[in-house]
Design an enzyme around this catalytic site. Structure first.
Site, PDB file in Angstrom:
ATOM      1  N   GLU A  11       4.554   7.967 -12.067  1.00  0.00           N
ATOM      2  CA  GLU A  11       4.334   6.576 -12.480  1.00  0.00           C
ATOM      3  C   GLU A  11       4.305   6.382 -13.986  1.00  0.00           C
ATOM      4  O   GLU A  11       4.740   5.355 -14.485  1.00  0.00           O
ATOM      5  CB  GLU A  11       2.996   6.071 -11.910  1.00  0.00           C
ATOM      6  CG  GLU A  11       3.085   5.679 -10.462  1.00  0.00           C
ATOM      7  CD  GLU A  11       1.759   5.156  -9.946  1.00  0.00           C
ATOM      8  OE1 GLU A  11       1.114   4.377 -10.651  1.00  0.00           O
ATOM      9  OE2 GLU A  11       1.379   5.532  -8.829  1.00  0.00           O
ATOM     10  N   ASP A  84       1.001   7.989  -7.595  1.00  0.00           N
ATOM     11  CA  ASP A  84      -0.415   8.217  -7.276  1.00  0.00           C
ATOM     12  C   ASP A  84      -0.659   8.250  -5.769  1.00  0.00           C
ATOM     13  O   ASP A  84       0.123   7.712  -4.979  1.00  0.00           O
ATOM     14  CB  ASP A  84      -1.286   7.131  -7.922  1.00  0.00           C
ATOM     15  CG  ASP A  84      -1.316   7.266  -9.444  1.00  0.00           C
ATOM     16  OD1 ASP A  84      -0.966   8.345  -9.949  1.00  0.00           O
ATOM     17  OD2 ASP A  84      -1.678   6.284 -10.123  1.00  0.00           O
ATOM     18  N   ASP A  86      -2.777   6.766  -3.753  1.00  0.00           N
ATOM     19  CA  ASP A  86      -3.409   5.667  -3.015  1.00  0.00           C
ATOM     20  C   ASP A  86      -2.320   4.737  -2.475  1.00  0.00           C
ATOM     21  O   ASP A  86      -1.130   5.001  -2.607  1.00  0.00           O
ATOM     22  CB  ASP A  86      -4.414   4.920  -3.902  1.00  0.00           C
ATOM     23  CG  ASP A  86      -3.774   4.416  -5.194  1.00  0.00           C
ATOM     24  OD1 ASP A  86      -2.535   4.499  -5.329  1.00  0.00           O
ATOM     25  OD2 ASP A  86      -4.523   3.940  -6.068  1.00  0.00           O
ATOM     26  N   ARG A 291      -9.206   6.426  -8.931  1.00  0.00           N
ATOM     27  CA  ARG A 291      -9.395   5.318  -7.979  1.00  0.00           C
ATOM     28  C   ARG A 291      -9.783   5.918  -6.634  1.00  0.00           C
ATOM     29  O   ARG A 291      -8.934   6.377  -5.888  1.00  0.00           O
ATOM     30  CB  ARG A 291      -8.118   4.486  -7.850  1.00  0.00           C
ATOM     31  CG  ARG A 291      -7.811   3.684  -9.093  1.00  0.00           C
ATOM     32  CD  ARG A 291      -6.788   2.591  -8.855  1.00  0.00           C
ATOM     33  NE  ARG A 291      -6.421   1.979 -10.113  1.00  0.00           N
ATOM     34  CZ  ARG A 291      -5.338   2.299 -10.821  1.00  0.00           C
ATOM     35  NH1 ARG A 291      -4.495   3.211 -10.365  1.00  0.00           N
ATOM     36  NH2 ARG A 291      -5.065   1.708 -11.967  1.00  0.00           N
TER      37      ARG A 291
END
Length: 767
Positions: A11, A84, A86, A291
């Site tokens: 990302e 990531d 999530d 997160r």
């Protein structure tokens, strides 16, 4: 065509840089710079008639990135998607398969919750495919939030005020703040008297003074004074002394929410700032993924932390614990936020990065340390002839355990202060007072939320997820529904009655109350929008409903629910309420509050929302225009008084004259100003237009005159060509040539420019 072995897409560029260090020459790592596409901005971006199919488009600023990645993907033997771990990251991976033409079932997806060599190589060993359940959960959130925003905003434009917007979680966050503000507005402080005493044992050689508090409070001054009078010659005896061994346990390692709260309390960081710094720490390989709503630690992390604790403090300080996650609808099976390497106590980075890393390191290490052993002592002191009792509490830390390294902060420190060490006392011991005080106190209004306590409340209600807290708060502040402000507080007098050596004394003291730092308050627009949404869209602002929607997203992520069916059920109830709201006459937006009558004219004074925001108005007589004044930042329509409103009409005010010309201070569209000789000078942020003096106004006027004079003087002139000049203007140094102005390119030193270089800049600028 050159063939690459492996292309890894992550990302962020920082993450790419860190990962590239761990993979060999056979791997090329590139960044997508976050999301590469989103719902189309043309119309709704969702085809409601065809099962709510989203219409995605590549963001204009990502077209170049996508083109480069597509070229590299076509030349690579294997493409690895390493966004990531999530839902947001899973959606990015899926969008990349769509724009790069990669088959979803065959493209390798790798995830890791820390950027370490071991974690990266382990992920490469066990790739999976894109998890469409996670993608659909994120897609459902995006589609539902677009539907709410797209359909609610036009209702607000029509019924409340143009240019407003609404969102599902944001509106609920504003509701929490409005409800709290109304509790504060309605609160009436009640006085009471708190009795404290300083005692000592007359037989003890050192006569250690210790503090105790009466087990009841008095409502009136007379009751408090009468009680102190009865104490003047009373006999005080210990009637109970109890010592209990106790334990204090460490807090679990950080989740996103608890990190935001503790960084706010200990480091004064905003939620957005905390997340931005944590992201940098993660991408540099210093901490695990930031997160998360899990407090779990991996077996490797537990072993590494144990080793570090023993080496730092010794075996007796180590106590391995595995915490269980209790938060509603805890998302992916992440670890808590922890250091990637427990033996890395310090890092390279900015001061803020170092401070946040230290906080994360200490919290994670302390969570695996022994509980503190504490002796708690409670001594009860009887008063001859009275039913009331004084109670003294003390604490002795026998073994500090985790407290040697770290203790968690609380949002609001209690009034009681620190507990003291008490002298050794037995039942029947006589004690004597040195001083007894009856201090007037007042009941406290509810506290306003800080960013971190608002996040905590949203989490308690099951609203939002780790990735949504920071953007939610940023959005409500940016939209002008909420302000984050400091309040200086105000002076308040209070009474203190003292008893010393049998004599009563009284004094009036003062204290500063209501002081606040970085607390969130709704604005008038925020209150107005909230009240309207509550009246027309009660379900959208309902806490249980919003938490239920989050739970449904979790069910989609687990593959238990079909995402478009969930959206269809929601929309079937939501859309009719929008249509009903558009047809319903709205009285909320016309809300105005009558404050009273202007003594000088006898005309009505009202507070209301105007075209440019909250304002007060003095009505005009027949044929006369009304007069208007804007509210100050810390004033609300619901609470402004007539006196405060009338003081706003003190502008414009004449301060006096300078060289025979009038100096007037006023407030305009761009803020407060001083007007002199036909020119306007803005006030500094620290200047109050209602209090500014003529001397200060003259200082501002002279500063502007000096600046203008300096800007008219050429920085450089050229003898060979008098038309060519380098000037200092409002926006910096520039070239002026034959009536036209030209920007000096970056990297060019203005004073060292030659005539030829200036002519070259002019020629190129013309092209």
């Amino acid at each position: 065509m050159k063939t690459q072995e492996n292309l890894v897409i992550v990302e962020s560029p920082a993450k790419a840089k860190t990962i590239e260090k761990f993979l060999g020459k056979e791997f090329t790592v590139r960044s997508s710079f976050g999301h590469v596409r989103d719902l189309s901005k043309k119309d709704l971006g969702i085809d409601i008639a065809h099962n709510f199919t989203p219409d995605y488009e590549v963001s204009p600023d990502k077209k170049k990135v996508v083109k480069e990645l597509a070229q590299m993907a076509s030349e690579a033997k294997t493409v690895w998607l390493a966004s990531d771990e999530d839902r947001e990251g899973e959606a990015i991976a899926w969008h990349l398969t769509q724009v790069l033409g990669l088959p979803v079932e065959q493209t390798r997806r790798i995830v890791f919750h820390e950027i370490t060599k071991g974690a990266i190589l382990a992920a490469i060993e066990k790739p999976r495919t894109v998890d469409m359940n996670l993608v659909n959960a994120q897609q459902a959130r995006r589609v539902l939030d677009r539907l709410v925003g797209y359909e609610l905003s036009p209702v607000l434009w029509k019924k409340v005020k143009p240019s407003l917007s609404a969102g599902r979680v944001q509106s609920v966050a504003v509701r929490l703040l409005v409800e709290r503000e109304r509790e504060i507005m309605a609160f009436q402080p009640s006085p009471y008297f708190r009795i404290t005493a300083q005692f000592y044992l007359p037989e003890e050689p050192g006569k250690t003074v210790f503090r105790a508090e009466l087990d009841r409070r008095f409502e009136t001054e007379q009751e408090a004074e009468d009680f102190l009078s009865r104490c003047a010659n009373a006999r005080f005896t210990v009637i109970g002394s109890e010592r209990k061994p106790g334990e204090r346990f460490p807090a679990p390692p950080f989740t996103t929410s608890t990190l935001q709260q503790e960084a706010g309390r200990k480091l004064s960081m905003s939620v957005a700032q905390t997340m931005s710094i944590a992201q940098k720490l993660y991408e540099a390989g210093y901490i695990t993924y930031m997160r998360t709503d899990s407090v779990n630690l991996s077996a490797q992390a537990l072993a590494a932390s144990r080793e570090e604790i023993i080496s730092l403090f010794g075996e007796e300080y180590s106590h391995t614990r595995n915490y269980k996650t209790k938060s509603k609808g805890a998302q992916e099976a992440h670890e808590a936020i922890r250091p990637s390497y427990f033996d890395r106590r310090e890092i390279e980075g900015t001061p803020a990065e170092k401070r946040l890393y230290e906080l994360i390191w200490k919290r994670a290490v302390a969570s695996q340390m022994t509980e503190a052993k504490i002796d708690r002592t409670v001594v009860t002191i009887g008063i001859g002839g009275e039913t009331e009792r004084f109670v003294a509490t003390g604490e002795v830390v026998r073994f500090d355990g985790f407290m040697k390294l770290y203790s968690e902060s609380t949002d609001e420190e209690s009034e009681g202060g620190q507990q003291s060490v008490l002298p050794d006392m037995q039942a029947g011991d006589r004690v004597e007072y040195r001083e007894i005080l009856a201090t007037q106190r007042f009941t406290q209004p509810p506290y306003r939320y800080s960013e971190a306590t608002l996040v905590h409340r949203l989490e308690e209600l099951g609203i939002g997820r780790p990735s949504t807290y920071a953007p939610t708060i940023s959005t409500i502040i940016n939209r002008g529904y909420v302000v984050k402000q400091n309040r200086p507080g105000m002076r308040r007098d209070y009474l203190q009655i003292g008893l010393e050596k049998g004599k009563l004394s009284r004094k009036t003291l003062s204290e500063n109350v209501g002081k606040e730092k970085n607390k969130l308050s709704p604005t008038d627009i925020g209150i107005l929008v909230n009240d309207y949404l509550e009246s027309q869209f009660e379900a959208i602002l309902d806490y249980h409903f919003t938490a239920k929607v989050e739970k449904e997203f979790d069910e989609i992520a687990e593959g238990k629910k079909e995402w478009s069916a969930m959206i269809r059920d929601f929309y079937a109830k939501f859309h009719p309420t929008v249509e009903h709201a558009l047809e319903t006459q709205n009285t909320q937006a016309r809300k105005e509050r009558v404050l009273g009558t202007d003594p000088s004219t006898g005309h009505r004074v009202i507070a209301r929302i105007g075209r440019y925001g909250p304002m007060v108005q003095i009505d005009g007589a027949d044929g006369e225009k009304a007069r208007f004044a804007s509210l100050k930042k810390d004033q609300l329509i619901d609470t402004i008084t007539l006196e405060e409103a009338l003081s706003l009409f003190a502008l414009p005010r004449t301060l006096g004259t300078i060289e025979g010309k009038e100096v007037v201070v006023g407030s305009g569209k761009f803020g407060p100003y001083v007007r002199y000789d036909g020119k306007f000078v803005s006030l500094a942020k620290s200047d109050d237009p209602y209090k500014i003096t003529l001397e200060r106004a003259e200082e501002l006027i002279r500063q502007k005159e000096q600046h203008e004079t300096a800007s008219k003087e050429p920085v450089k002139v050229f003898e060979n060509d008098p038309d060519m000049r380098i000037l200092n203007g409002r926006y910096g140094i520039y070239i002026a040539y034959k009536g036209k102005n030209y920007r000096i390119p970056k990297g060019k030193e203005p004073m060292s420019l030659t005539l030829d270089e200036c002519l070259d800049i002019v020629a190129k600028s013309k092209k």
